[in-house]
Design a protein around this motif. Sequence first.
Motif, PDB file in Angstrom:
ATOM      1  N   THR A 173     -84.277  59.338 -32.074  1.00 29.59           N
ATOM      2  CA  THR A 173     -83.680  58.009 -32.121  1.00 29.59           C
ATOM      3  C   THR A 173     -84.723  56.963 -32.470  1.00 29.59           C
ATOM      4  O   THR A 173     -85.806  56.919 -31.882  1.00 29.59           O
ATOM      5  N   SER A 174     -84.414  56.095 -33.410  1.00 25.53           N
ATOM      6  CA  SER A 174     -85.371  55.086 -33.874  1.00 25.53           C
ATOM      7  C   SER A 174     -85.479  53.924 -32.891  1.00 25.53           C
ATOM      8  O   SER A 174     -84.614  53.729 -32.031  1.00 25.53           O
ATOM      9  N   ILE A 175     -86.540  53.138 -33.038  1.00 27.64           N
ATOM     10  CA  ILE A 175     -86.722  51.966 -32.187  1.00 27.64           C
ATOM     11  C   ILE A 175     -85.560  50.988 -32.315  1.00 27.64           C
ATOM     12  O   ILE A 175     -85.021  50.531 -31.295  1.00 27.64           O
ATOM     13  N   PRO A 176     -85.133  50.607 -33.530  1.00 30.05           N
ATOM     14  CA  PRO A 176     -83.999  49.671 -33.591  1.00 30.05           C
ATOM     15  C   PRO A 176     -82.737  50.240 -32.987  1.00 30.05           C
ATOM     16  O   PRO A 176     -81.958  49.507 -32.359  1.00 30.05           O
ATOM     17  N   ALA A 177     -82.504  51.549 -33.145  1.00 29.22           N
ATOM     18  CA  ALA A 177     -81.324  52.155 -32.526  1.00 29.22           C
ATOM     19  C   ALA A 177     -81.447  52.156 -31.004  1.00 29.22           C
ATOM     20  O   ALA A 177     -80.456  51.952 -30.295  1.00 29.22           O
ATOM     21  N   LEU A 178     -82.648  52.374 -30.484  1.00 29.96           N
ATOM     22  CA  LEU A 178     -82.858  52.309 -29.039  1.00 29.96           C
ATOM     23  C   LEU A 178     -82.623  50.895 -28.520  1.00 29.96           C
ATOM     24  O   LEU A 178     -82.042  50.705 -27.442  1.00 29.96           O
ATOM     25  N   ARG A 179     -83.079  49.900 -29.266  1.00 30.08           N
ATOM     26  CA  ARG A 179     -82.826  48.517 -28.853  1.00 30.08           C
ATOM     27  C   ARG A 179     -81.331  48.228 -28.808  1.00 30.08           C
ATOM     28  O   ARG A 179     -80.834  47.595 -27.865  1.00 30.08           O
ATOM     29  N   SER A 180     -80.611  48.685 -29.820  1.00 26.70           N
ATOM     30  CA  SER A 180     -79.162  48.484 -29.827  1.00 26.70           C
ATOM     31  C   SER A 180     -78.508  49.204 -28.651  1.00 26.70           C
ATOM     32  O   SER A 180     -77.570  48.684 -28.036  1.00 26.70           O
ATOM     33  N   LEU A 181     -78.988  50.404 -28.340  1.00 26.97           N
ATOM     34  CA  LEU A 181     -78.450  51.163 -27.212  1.00 26.97           C
ATOM     35  C   LEU A 181     -78.697  50.427 -25.903  1.00 26.97           C
ATOM     36  O   LEU A 181     -77.794  50.318 -25.058  1.00 26.97           O
ATOM     37  N   ALA A 182     -79.910  49.916 -25.727  1.00 31.94           N
ATOM     38  CA  ALA A 182     -80.211  49.145 -24.514  1.00 31.94           C
ATOM     39  C   ALA A 182     -79.335  47.900 -24.438  1.00 31.94           C
ATOM     40  O   ALA A 182     -78.821  47.552 -23.367  1.00 31.94           O
ATOM     41  N   LEU A 183     -79.153  47.234 -25.565  1.00 33.33           N
ATOM     42  CA  LEU A 183     -78.323  46.026 -25.583  1.00 33.33           C
ATOM     43  C   LEU A 183     -76.889  46.342 -25.166  1.00 33.33           C
ATOM     44  O   LEU A 183     -76.246  45.541 -24.476  1.00 33.33           O
ATOM     45  N   SER A 184     -76.387  47.505 -25.559  1.00 33.23           N
ATOM     46  CA  SER A 184     -75.005  47.868 -25.224  1.00 33.23           C
ATOM     47  C   SER A 184     -74.819  48.064 -23.724  1.00 33.23           C
ATOM     48  O   SER A 184     -73.681  48.030 -23.236  1.00 33.23           O
ATOM     49  N   HIS A 185     -75.905  48.279 -22.993  1.00 30.11           N
ATOM     50  CA  HIS A 185     -75.823  48.455 -21.539  1.00 30.11           C
ATOM     51  C   HIS A 185     -76.283  47.212 -20.777  1.00 30.11           C
ATOM     52  O   HIS A 185     -76.256  47.211 -19.531  1.00 30.11           O
ATOM     53  N   THR A 208     -76.262  43.395 -19.257  1.00 27.14           N
ATOM     54  CA  THR A 208     -75.231  42.508 -18.725  1.00 27.14           C
ATOM     55  C   THR A 208     -75.673  41.051 -18.719  1.00 27.14           C
ATOM     56  O   THR A 208     -74.876  40.173 -18.375  1.00 27.14           O
ATOM     57  N   GLY A 209     -76.910  40.749 -19.106  1.00 23.33           N
ATOM     58  CA  GLY A 209     -77.426  39.393 -19.006  1.00 23.33           C
ATOM     59  C   GLY A 209     -76.852  38.447 -20.049  1.00 23.33           C
ATOM     60  O   GLY A 209     -76.471  38.858 -21.146  1.00 23.33           O
ATOM     61  N   ASP A 210     -76.851  37.156 -19.710  1.00 22.35           N
ATOM     62  CA  ASP A 210     -76.493  36.112 -20.680  1.00 22.35           C
ATOM     63  C   ASP A 210     -77.589  35.957 -21.727  1.00 22.35           C
ATOM     64  O   ASP A 210     -77.319  35.586 -22.871  1.00 22.35           O
ATOM     65  N   LEU A 211     -78.826  36.227 -21.314  1.00 23.25           N
ATOM     66  CA  LEU A 211     -79.974  36.206 -22.210  1.00 23.25           C
ATOM     67  C   LEU A 211     -80.580  37.602 -22.229  1.00 23.25           C
ATOM     68  O   LEU A 211     -80.601  38.284 -21.196  1.00 23.25           O
ATOM     69  N   VAL A 212     -81.058  38.045 -23.380  1.00 28.83           N
ATOM     70  CA  VAL A 212     -81.721  39.345 -23.458  1.00 28.83           C
ATOM     71  C   VAL A 212     -83.107  39.157 -24.068  1.00 28.83           C
ATOM     72  O   VAL A 212     -83.301  38.351 -24.977  1.00 28.83           O
ATOM     73  N   VAL A 213     -84.058  39.901 -23.534  1.00 34.06           N
ATOM     74  CA  VAL A 213     -85.466  39.805 -23.936  1.00 34.06           C
ATOM     75  C   VAL A 213     -85.916  41.172 -24.435  1.00 34.06           C
ATOM     76  O   VAL A 213     -85.689  42.183 -23.760  1.00 34.06           O
ATOM     77  N   VAL A 214     -86.557  41.207 -25.591  1.00 28.07           N
ATOM     78  CA  VAL A 214     -87.056  42.454 -26.163  1.00 28.07           C
ATOM     79  C   VAL A 214     -88.565  42.538 -25.977  1.00 28.07           C
ATOM     80  O   VAL A 214     -89.301  41.619 -26.373  1.00 28.07           O
ATOM     81  N   VAL A 215     -89.024  43.626 -25.360  1.00 33.97           N
ATOM     82  CA  VAL A 215     -90.451  43.930 -25.263  1.00 33.97           C
ATOM     83  C   VAL A 215     -90.648  45.375 -25.712  1.00 33.97           C
ATOM     84  O   VAL A 215     -89.692  46.137 -25.834  1.00 33.97           O
TER      85      VAL A 215
END
Length: 287
Positions: free
Chosen positions: A59-71, A73-80
């Motif tokens: 699984t690629s990094i962008p796909a992992l980010r999308s997967l994390a985003l799908s789970h 619940t925050g109003d704001l999301v932070v990527v590290v």
Amino acid sequence: MSTLSVSVLVASVAGDGSLSALLASLRAQVDHEVVVADRTGGGDGPKEGVAWVDAPPETSIPALRSLALSHATGDLVVVVEDHCIAPPGWLERLVAPLRSHPDAVLSAGPVRDVLDGSPTDRAAFLCDYAPFLPGGLLAPPPGMNTAYRATALREALDSIDGETFWEGPVHRRLARRGTLARADDAVLGHSKAFPMPLGVEQRYLQGRHFGAWRTQGLPARARTVVAGASLGMAPLLTARTLRAGLRGGASDVVGLTPLVALLHLAGTVGEAVGALLGGGDALGRIV
């Protein structure tokens, strides 16, 4: 002060122990949710207090980010990234512009190298992050140390056909939806070793993916032209890194010029190969 909730998204790809240090540093931040999308098998980092999502190893990094985003619940999301270290108070400083300005859809902060590693480690860091050093331009915004209004981010992702969570396409669409803000005091630490073989490999893989992406749908003759032009880009990219490093106060970048040039050369070779032969499995091997 706004009470908007915050989710921190982490794509876990390294499997080298660095994730544990990141999660420890996040525990000292203000209240937030942490969502880790992991392709390493789950052995790197404690899962207590973390929303953990397993993914296949390719699984690629962008796909992992999308997967994390799908789970998330925050109003704001932070990527590290999984090799970051968050200093005390970092998270609240990063999201402050989103809390204060309703028209802001993104807030980005600088990145500092905290590894104190080898010259190759330092050169690899500067190739990726010189524009995002404290005191640098932060333009365009980085793909990590970046906070988003979750609704706007999801809408931007939904509008990108065939793309996942790479910052370039996403940020261009977000810029049409609101303000891209800066959080210059939200400095995030970067701590990842890049021995020369890994540094060269990663620049090559990044270049190959980019070369394939930018030439998708073009006829063979046009891809050949792009490939040839790519091979001549290493001096320009090296000069760009030098300028950005000096602007951000990294005076050591001058002495690192040969290493920076070598890494950029690997990237341009990868870009040429990607233009001619496609991306192969490059995207899933980027760490």
